[in-house]
Every structure is written in structure tokens, then in C-alpha cells.
Design an enzyme around this catalytic site. Structure first.
Site, PDB file in Angstrom:
ATOM      1  N   HIS A 118       0.837  -1.205   0.000  1.00 48.04           N
ATOM      2  CA  HIS A 118       0.000   0.000   0.000  1.00 48.04           C
ATOM      3  C   HIS A 118       0.873   1.255   0.000  1.00 48.04           C
ATOM      4  O   HIS A 118       1.539   1.564   0.982  1.00 48.04           O
ATOM      5  CB  HIS A 118      -0.929   0.028   1.214  1.00 48.04           C
ATOM      6  CG  HIS A 118      -1.962   1.108   1.142  1.00 48.04           C
ATOM      7  ND1 HIS A 118      -3.283   0.867   0.842  1.00 48.04           N
ATOM      8  CD2 HIS A 118      -1.860   2.451   1.303  1.00 48.04           C
ATOM      9  CE1 HIS A 118      -3.960   2.006   0.837  1.00 48.04           C
ATOM     10  NE2 HIS A 118      -3.108   2.982   1.113  1.00 48.04           N
ATOM     11  N   HIS A 120       1.390   5.430  -2.154  1.00 52.05           N
ATOM     12  CA  HIS A 120       0.885   6.464  -3.073  1.00 52.05           C
ATOM     13  C   HIS A 120       2.091   7.115  -3.762  1.00 52.05           C
ATOM     14  O   HIS A 120       2.617   8.125  -3.319  1.00 52.05           O
ATOM     15  CB  HIS A 120       0.051   7.499  -2.318  1.00 52.05           C
ATOM     16  CG  HIS A 120      -1.252   6.951  -1.820  1.00 52.05           C
ATOM     17  ND1 HIS A 120      -2.415   7.042  -2.540  1.00 52.05           N
ATOM     18  CD2 HIS A 120      -1.548   6.272  -0.679  1.00 52.05           C
ATOM     19  CE1 HIS A 120      -3.397   6.458  -1.861  1.00 52.05           C
ATOM     20  NE2 HIS A 120      -2.889   5.984  -0.729  1.00 52.05           N
ATOM     21  N   GLN A 213      -9.555   8.870  -6.016  1.00 47.40           N
ATOM     22  CA  GLN A 213      -9.302   9.548  -4.746  1.00 47.40           C
ATOM     23  C   GLN A 213     -10.511  10.358  -4.247  1.00 47.40           C
ATOM     24  O   GLN A 213     -10.815  10.371  -3.055  1.00 47.40           O
ATOM     25  CB  GLN A 213      -8.097  10.481  -4.884  1.00 47.40           C
ATOM     26  CG  GLN A 213      -7.805  11.372  -3.692  1.00 47.40           C
ATOM     27  CD  GLN A 213      -7.261  10.631  -2.494  1.00 47.40           C
ATOM     28  OE1 GLN A 213      -6.087  10.293  -2.445  1.00 47.40           O
ATOM     29  NE2 GLN A 213      -8.119  10.367  -1.513  1.00 47.40           N
ATOM     30  N   HIS A 271      -9.586   1.451  -0.253  1.00 47.05           N
ATOM     31  CA  HIS A 271      -9.430   2.266   0.947  1.00 47.05           C
ATOM     32  C   HIS A 271     -10.763   2.186   1.685  1.00 47.05           C
ATOM     33  O   HIS A 271     -11.742   2.820   1.284  1.00 47.05           O
ATOM     34  CB  HIS A 271      -9.152   3.721   0.588  1.00 47.05           C
ATOM     35  CG  HIS A 271      -7.758   4.020   0.172  1.00 47.05           C
ATOM     36  ND1 HIS A 271      -7.165   3.409  -0.899  1.00 47.05           N
ATOM     37  CD2 HIS A 271      -6.839   4.889   0.680  1.00 47.05           C
ATOM     38  CE1 HIS A 271      -5.930   3.892  -1.038  1.00 47.05           C
ATOM     39  NE2 HIS A 271      -5.704   4.777  -0.080  1.00 47.05           N
ATOM     40  N   GLU A 274     -11.388   4.457   6.283  1.00 45.84           N
ATOM     41  CA  GLU A 274     -10.244   5.184   6.840  1.00 45.84           C
ATOM     42  C   GLU A 274     -10.775   6.425   7.546  1.00 45.84           C
ATOM     43  O   GLU A 274     -10.683   7.545   7.069  1.00 45.84           O
ATOM     44  CB  GLU A 274      -9.239   5.572   5.752  1.00 45.84           C
ATOM     45  CG  GLU A 274      -7.959   6.166   6.322  1.00 45.84           C
ATOM     46  CD  GLU A 274      -7.002   6.649   5.252  1.00 45.84           C
ATOM     47  OE1 GLU A 274      -5.895   7.099   5.618  1.00 45.84           O
ATOM     48  OE2 GLU A 274      -7.345   6.610   4.052  1.00 45.84           O
ATOM     49  N   ASP A 370       2.238   3.297   2.929  1.00 43.83           N
ATOM     50  CA  ASP A 370       1.257   4.323   2.588  1.00 43.83           C
ATOM     51  C   ASP A 370       1.898   5.583   2.008  1.00 43.83           C
ATOM     52  O   ASP A 370       1.642   5.932   0.859  1.00 43.83           O
ATOM     53  CB  ASP A 370       0.384   4.667   3.788  1.00 43.83           C
ATOM     54  CG  ASP A 370      -0.940   5.315   3.386  1.00 43.83           C
ATOM     55  OD1 ASP A 370      -1.204   5.466   2.175  1.00 43.83           O
ATOM     56  OD2 ASP A 370      -1.726   5.666   4.277  1.00 43.83           O
ATOM     57  N   TRP A 376       0.325  13.989   3.137  1.00 41.22           N
ATOM     58  CA  TRP A 376      -0.249  13.337   4.317  1.00 41.22           C
ATOM     59  C   TRP A 376       0.775  13.035   5.390  1.00 41.22           C
ATOM     60  O   TRP A 376       0.420  12.884   6.560  1.00 41.22           O
ATOM     61  CB  TRP A 376      -0.937  12.034   3.907  1.00 41.22           C
ATOM     62  CG  TRP A 376      -2.112  12.251   3.008  1.00 41.22           C
ATOM     63  CD1 TRP A 376      -3.401  12.539   3.366  1.00 41.22           C
ATOM     64  CD2 TRP A 376      -2.105  12.206   1.567  1.00 41.22           C
ATOM     65  NE1 TRP A 376      -4.179  12.684   2.251  1.00 41.22           N
ATOM     66  CE2 TRP A 376      -3.429  12.472   1.132  1.00 41.22           C
ATOM     67  CE3 TRP A 376      -1.126  11.963   0.610  1.00 41.22           C
ATOM     68  CZ2 TRP A 376      -3.779  12.509  -0.215  1.00 41.22           C
ATOM     69  CZ3 TRP A 376      -1.475  11.998  -0.737  1.00 41.22           C
ATOM     70  CH2 TRP A 376      -2.789  12.271  -1.136  1.00 41.22           C
TER      71      TRP A 376
END
Length: 450
Positions: A118, A120, A213, A271, A274, A370, A376
Site C-alpha cells: 500500500h 501512493h 481519490q 481504501h 479510513e 502508505d 499526508w
């Protein structure tokens, strides 16, 4: 190798255990006799050196005087060490170079490559662009990424992603599943990640998740763009039901995505929940749809953080449904503990899903990275041992068996989640492995060696 050199015991404490641990391996290798002789020589030299230091000589004097009596198997390395000391090298630098020359994998942990299911990658290494996430929340991160994806070029995203891939490989990470934002009509992120996948193919397995997203239904053209991304070559169907406008839209999107994955013969990675909201229960719908379409382990629920806030009675019903479906789970401890609980005062929730409880039900659970240096998350190294180390703490997996399982979660479990073929150290598998300067998996997590 010589970390304890300033404390008289020198390298004896390190090298003697390694000699014992490595003996069974050495005895069945063609150069075993030579390596055993070398270990014996190191042991003899360090013991003699320790006795000389105890007698009152300095370390530098003792090393210099030891050359004549140094066993032949290590005399060249000791001679080089003395030459560096005489050339006024700093003692520590000279000893570290000496350690490099003596470096031997005997007794080290040999493991299959680290795996991250996982990530991005379209946003990685973009921290501070267009500005820093001041609140540290998931929602502000999504908003910042929404701005960045409109101005980032294909070339910029490729450059950042390839840099990260090279960085990751240096950490022993040889397989990554990355979510790629399919929200904008231009799909530059998809174009960029497809190019990255092509470039890194010789040395890294990269899976691309078509990820809406801003929501499959909430975003204009959300569903159409996801299908376009799949047609362009993305490998996995993704989604984010808790970001849809209503709970019903979220549930409908899960059903839609599961149907797409089944029809196309693809994997599914959503996802899911979350959020800190205990009423976000899309994983229940996901488990039902995975069962309906027979996706089994081809489906993964990522994050699942709302489960940390659900009441225990409901979870006692939910976990058997997840186990029955055969789907897997991917918590992301570094990011979950950072982003979740931001609306809490105290007590403040940890934000991690129920890892041990899922494992007790036989559900395959793997740790994910992640984010690294993006809207983030302001930190990150690409080292999956860091991820497992954090997961161990947040999930309170401190029993020796649980700690060892945390290592398995970033190797074998993650490989199973990604469906990697030929993974492992068994005969017939791909000859890909890592060697860690640790005696066992728990020590690897404790030390997190380079």
C-alpha cells in the site's frame, strides 16, 4: 562489527556468537573451511588484543603491536588497520573501514525481499507542495493533493517516483503496490506511473491500483476515469467508499468496484473506512461482495481504521464475515496513528485497526507504508522494517511470536496479498533475497539495520 571496540571486549562479543550461529551453514558450503578458519583467527586476535589493552596499552598501541602475532587468515586486514592508524586516520574511521573489510554474512538473517502492498507513488517526495499540511489531517492532505495533481507534470511525477523506487530498493524493498489517482480527466498520474512501472521493471515489481481519490461517484467522471485507467494498464481496481457523499453511495460503490474486478479478472484493493467514525461500516459490504463474486484473497481492505472505534459486539459479528470472504487486510501504522484521532482531545484513539483480532480469525494481515514525504506524511524512509516496528508498538504485539509475525507481515504476508509469483526462499522460487545484519527477525525489527 566493531561497534563495541571502545569497551575492551572489542569484537569478541559479536564475532563468537556469529561463529556458532553460522557453523551449520559453513559446514555444508564449499568455502566453509576457509571461513571457519577466518572466524577462529578473528576470535584469537581479539582475545589477545583485549588482554593487551587490559595490561595498560592504548587501543592504537595494542593494535599496532599485534601485527606480528596476528593469525594469517586476518593479517592483511589487521595490517591495513595499522597502516591507517599510522597515517593518522581517526581511530573510529579506521575501525569502521576494518569492519567493512572483515564483513561476513555468516550468522546474518537471510530473508525474502521486503514487500509494500500500500503506497501512493504519484504523490511521494512532494512534501511542502503546494504547502505544508498545517492541520495534519487526512482531509487537508486530500485537499492539498487535489491542488498538486493539477499542476504536477508527468515528468515531475516520474522523476519523484523513480527516485523513490531506487531509494526503496536500497532498503531491500523489491515489490510495491501503489494507488494512482484517477480523479482528474487528464490522468497524468496514471500516465506517469505506467512509465515508472516500465522503467523499474528490471529490478522492482510494481502494481498499479486505479484509485478514484475523490470518490467513484462523488467526483465528476469518477467511474469513467477509473475504467479508462484500467484500460490504460492499471492492475487493480481501487476505491474509497467512505469519501462518497452518502453511506448508500459508498455501499453502492463497493458493489460496483467488486463487480468490475470480477468481470475483468482483476484484484480489488479498497481504501475502506479510513475514518474515526464507528458508523463507517463499508468493510461489511465489501466482505459480502467479495464472497458474492468469489474474489477471496484477490481482494484487500486497506486501512479499516473505523474498526478501532466500533463496539465489540458488532466486531464480533464482522470479523467472521471478513474471514469467511477470504479477503485480506492492510493497516498502515505510520500513517494511521498520525492521521487518525485528530478530532479527539483525550482519551485519544490510536487509529489502528484490530490487527491481532483479525489474525486470530485466520485473516491475512500485512503492514503497508502508505506515504513518504507527501501531503499526508512529513517523514518516512521507505524502510518496511520501520513500518513493522511502528506496527508492533501500536498494535501491542510484543510477545516474541507476535514480534516475529510482524516481520512476516512485511515479507510473506504482503507477498501473498499482492499475489506475487515465485516469491520466497523455497526451491524453484525467484532467486531474490535480502541479507540483514541481525540474528533473527525480532532482532531485525529491533535494530532495523541498513
Amino acid at each position: 562489527l566493531v561497534a563495541s571496540v571502545f569497551g575492551v571486549p572489542l569484537v569478541v562479543a559479536v564475532l563468537l556468537p556469529l561463529a556458532v550461529l553460522g557453523l551449520p551453514v559453513l559446514l555444508v558450503t564449499s568455502d566453509g573451511g576457509r571461513r571457519i578458519a577466518r572466524l577462529d583467527a578473528i576470535s584469537e586476535w581479539t582475545r589477545n588484543l583485549a588482554s593487551v589493552i587490559t595490561a595498560g596499552q592504548s587501543l592504537e598501541q595494542a593494535v599496532t603491536a599485534s601485527v606480528r602475532s596476528t593469525p594469517e587468515a586476518v593479517r592483511p586486514q589487521v595490517t591495513n588497520l595499522v597502516a591507517r592508524l599510522r597515517s593518522r586516520w581517526p581511530t573510529e574511521a579506521a575501525l569502521l573501514e576494518f569492519a567493512d573489510e572483515l564483513d561476513d554474512a555468516t550468522g546474518d538473517l537471510v530473508a525474502p525481499p521486503l514487500v509494500d502492498p500500500h503506497f501512493h507513488m504519484d504523490a511521494t517526495l512532494s512534501y511542502g507542495l503546494p504547502r505544508v499540511n498545517a492541520s495534519g489531517t487526512l482531509l487537508e492532505g486530500i485537499s492539498l493533493w487535489g491542488e498538486l495533481r493539477e499542476i504536477a507534470t508527468v515528468e515531475e511525477m516520474v522523476a519523484r517516483a523513480v527516485r523513490y523506487c531506487d531509494w526503496a530498493v536500497s532498503m531491500g524493498l523489491l515489490a510495491i503496490r501503489t494507488h494512482v489517482d484517477t480523479t482528474p480527466d487528464h490522468l497524468r498520474g496514471v500516465e506517469a506511473m505506467l512509465e515508472v512501472k516500465r522503467r523499474v521493471a528490471p529490478y522492482l515489481d510494481l502494481q498499479l491500483v486505479a484509485f478514484p481519490q475523490d470518490g467513484l461517484y462523488r467526483a465528476p467522471n469518477g467511474r469513467e476515469n477509473l475504467i479508462r485507467a484500467l484500460d490504460m494498464g492499471c492492475d487493480v481496481v481501487g476505491g474509497i467508499p467512505h469519501f462518497e457523499r452518502t453511506m448508500q453511495d459508498g455501499a453502492d460503490s463497493v458493489k460496483d468496484m467488486a463487480r468490475l474486478a470480477a468481470e475483468r479478472g482483476l484484484m480489488l484493493d479498497i481504501h475502506c473506512d479510513e475514518t474515526d467514525d464507528p458508523h463507517s461500516r463499508h468493510v461489511e459490504t465489501m466482505a459480502a461482495e467479495v464472497t458474492r463474486h468469489g474474489l477471496g484473497a484477490r481482494a484487500a481492505g486497506s486501512h479499516l481504521t473505523s474498526m478501532h472505534s466500533m463496539d465489540n459486539y458488532y466486531v464480533s459479528k464482522l470479523l467472521p464475515l471478513i474471514a469467511e470472504s477470504g479477503m485480506t487486510a492492510i493497516p498502515n501504522p505510520l500513517i494511521n496513528i498520525t492521521l487518525q484521532g485528530r478530532h479527539d482531545s483525550y482519551p485519544k484513539r490510536r487509529g489502528l485497526t484490530r490487527v491481532k483480532e483479525m489474525q486470530a480469525m485466520g485473516i491475512t494481515v500485512g503492514w503497508g507504508q502508505d506515504c513518504v514525504l507527501d501531503p499526508w506524511y512529513s517523514l518516512g524512509t521507505g524502510d518496511m522494517l520501520d513500518v513493522a516496528f511502528m506496527g508492533l508498538h501500536v498494535a501491542q504485539m510484543t510477545h516474541p511470536a507476535e514480534m516475529a509475525r510482524c516481520f512476516t507481515m512485511v515479507t510473506e504476508n504482503n507477498a501473498a496479498i499482492m499475489g506475487l509469483q515465485g516469491y520466497g526462499l523455497r526451491p524453484g522460487c525467484v532467486a531474490s533475497l535480502i541479507v540483514l545484519d541481525a540474528g533473527n527477525p525480532v532482532e531485525a525489527l529491533r535494530l532495523r539495520p541498513d
